[in-house]
Design a protein around this motif. Sequence first.
Motif, PDB file in Angstrom:
ATOM      1  N   ARG A   1       0.858  -1.187   0.000  1.00 43.85           N
ATOM      2  CA  ARG A   1       0.000   0.000   0.000  1.00 43.85           C
ATOM      3  C   ARG A   1       0.893   1.235   0.000  1.00 43.85           C
ATOM      4  O   ARG A   1       1.832   1.345   0.780  1.00 43.85           O
TER       5      ARG A   1
ATOM      6  N   GLU B   1       0.679   5.669  -0.603  1.00 39.13           N
ATOM      7  CA  GLU B   1      -0.197   6.846  -0.673  1.00 39.13           C
ATOM      8  C   GLU B   1       0.663   8.083  -0.943  1.00 39.13           C
ATOM      9  O   GLU B   1       1.768   8.221  -0.432  1.00 39.13           O
TER      10      GLU B   1
ATOM     11  N   ALA C   1      -3.748  10.093  -4.089  1.00 41.12           N
ATOM     12  CA  ALA C   1      -3.914   8.744  -4.643  1.00 41.12           C
ATOM     13  C   ALA C   1      -3.442   7.703  -3.634  1.00 41.12           C
ATOM     14  O   ALA C   1      -2.494   7.928  -2.884  1.00 41.12           O
TER      15      ALA C   1
ATOM     16  N   TRP D   1      -2.664   3.474  -3.771  1.00 42.61           N
ATOM     17  CA  TRP D   1      -2.604   2.181  -4.453  1.00 42.61           C
ATOM     18  C   TRP D   1      -2.594   1.065  -3.405  1.00 42.61           C
ATOM     19  O   TRP D   1      -1.909   1.165  -2.392  1.00 42.61           O
ATOM     20  N   GLU D   2      -3.331  -0.005  -3.680  1.00 43.39           N
ATOM     21  CA  GLU D   2      -3.285  -1.211  -2.858  1.00 43.39           C
ATOM     22  C   GLU D   2      -3.157  -2.417  -3.782  1.00 43.39           C
ATOM     23  O   GLU D   2      -3.895  -2.526  -4.765  1.00 43.39           O
TER      24      GLU D   2
ATOM     25  N   ARG E   1      -8.940  -2.465 -10.350  1.00 45.97           N
ATOM     26  CA  ARG E   1     -10.075  -1.563 -10.241  1.00 45.97           C
ATOM     27  C   ARG E   1      -9.537  -0.138 -10.231  1.00 45.97           C
ATOM     28  O   ARG E   1      -8.886   0.282  -9.274  1.00 45.97           O
TER      29      ARG E   1
ATOM     30  N   PRO F   1     -10.444   4.158 -11.151  1.00 47.23           N
ATOM     31  CA  PRO F   1     -11.527   5.122 -11.394  1.00 47.23           C
ATOM     32  C   PRO F   1     -11.831   5.207 -12.888  1.00 47.23           C
ATOM     33  O   PRO F   1     -10.925   5.095 -13.724  1.00 47.23           O
TER      34      PRO F   1
ATOM     35  N   TYR G   1      -5.864  -2.052  -6.751  1.00 43.74           N
ATOM     36  CA  TYR G   1      -6.883  -1.025  -6.563  1.00 43.74           C
ATOM     37  C   TYR G   1      -6.231   0.359  -6.545  1.00 43.74           C
ATOM     38  O   TYR G   1      -5.150   0.539  -5.984  1.00 43.74           O
TER      39      TYR G   1
ATOM     40  N   ARG H   1      -7.392   4.360  -5.555  1.00 43.83           N
ATOM     41  CA  ARG H   1      -8.352   5.368  -5.112  1.00 43.83           C
ATOM     42  C   ARG H   1      -7.741   6.741  -5.389  1.00 43.83           C
ATOM     43  O   ARG H   1      -6.596   7.008  -4.997  1.00 43.83           O
TER      44      ARG H   1
ATOM     45  N   GLU I   1      -8.503  11.094  -5.546  1.00 42.97           N
ATOM     46  CA  GLU I   1      -9.329  12.258  -5.244  1.00 42.97           C
ATOM     47  C   GLU I   1      -8.644  13.494  -5.798  1.00 42.97           C
ATOM     48  O   GLU I   1      -7.438  13.693  -5.588  1.00 42.97           O
TER      49      GLU I   1
END
Length: 284
Positions: A6, A8, A16, A18-19, A33, A35, A61, A63, A65
């Motif tokens: 993981r 960040e 962002a 990542w995992e 997965r 966005p 994954y 994420r 923003e």
Amino acid sequence: MTAFGRAEDQGDWGRAVWEIRSVNHRYLEVSMRLPEDLRVLETAVRERINARLGRGKIDCYLRFETEETADSELCINAALADKLIQACATINGKLPASEPVTAIDVLRWPGVIQRQPPDPEALGKPLLALLETTLDQVVDTREREGAKLAALIEERCATATGMVAELRGRLPEIIAGLRERLVKKAEELRVEIERDRLDQELLLLAQRFDVSEELDRLDTHIAEIRNILSKGGQVGRRLDFLMQELNREANTLGAKTAHMDYSNTSVELKVLIEQMREQIQNIE
């Protein structure tokens, strides 16, 4: 191989995370997965994972923003807002005591405030760099686990080598025992056997049940396993092949059931081989 990474990071481009999760699998299977606005990066992400990992079921994954600043411009979907206001006015007219709809109520409606989609080209470099950091964590974990598994396989190789050496040392004794059994059987049947005929039968018997070649090949395969483990890198599939070869020789050894030692050694070797095979399934 089981691992987790993981990472960040954030900047003026956004935030962002990542995992990456990895579990045991015979081949490399990657699912990810991202966005929707960043799906264009999927090919580059897959290429980097394929370059760093050789086996395992990989779940990736992202994420993301967007960074909101005071200079960020709010884009309002005016057409949608007008429709919401008209709909609210219609409903309010039908309700005797309704609360007035405020501007904040309208702005909270999904889609009224339109966010600027992220630019994949501008975000590609920082996001892929952060992905590499995440992969570093995964690879480090897998390497530590691989070192432990290699030590377990080395222990079983040492045990197998000892078993092969013990059986090889007993081959003259086993052949002598077969000769004694043959002579004893002839005496029980009161059959007189010519010396030359007896020697000929013993020679054929020794050739039939000689397992020297099988033992030599077992030693060769075990030495190659150790050689592969010492070199490191992606070795799982090569070790898979050697397990098949070891099992073939162990089966041949068991088929030559001239003596109980052959069968016992064959069974014990196959147990060790199966234990190593299970561990190798977890090795990249």
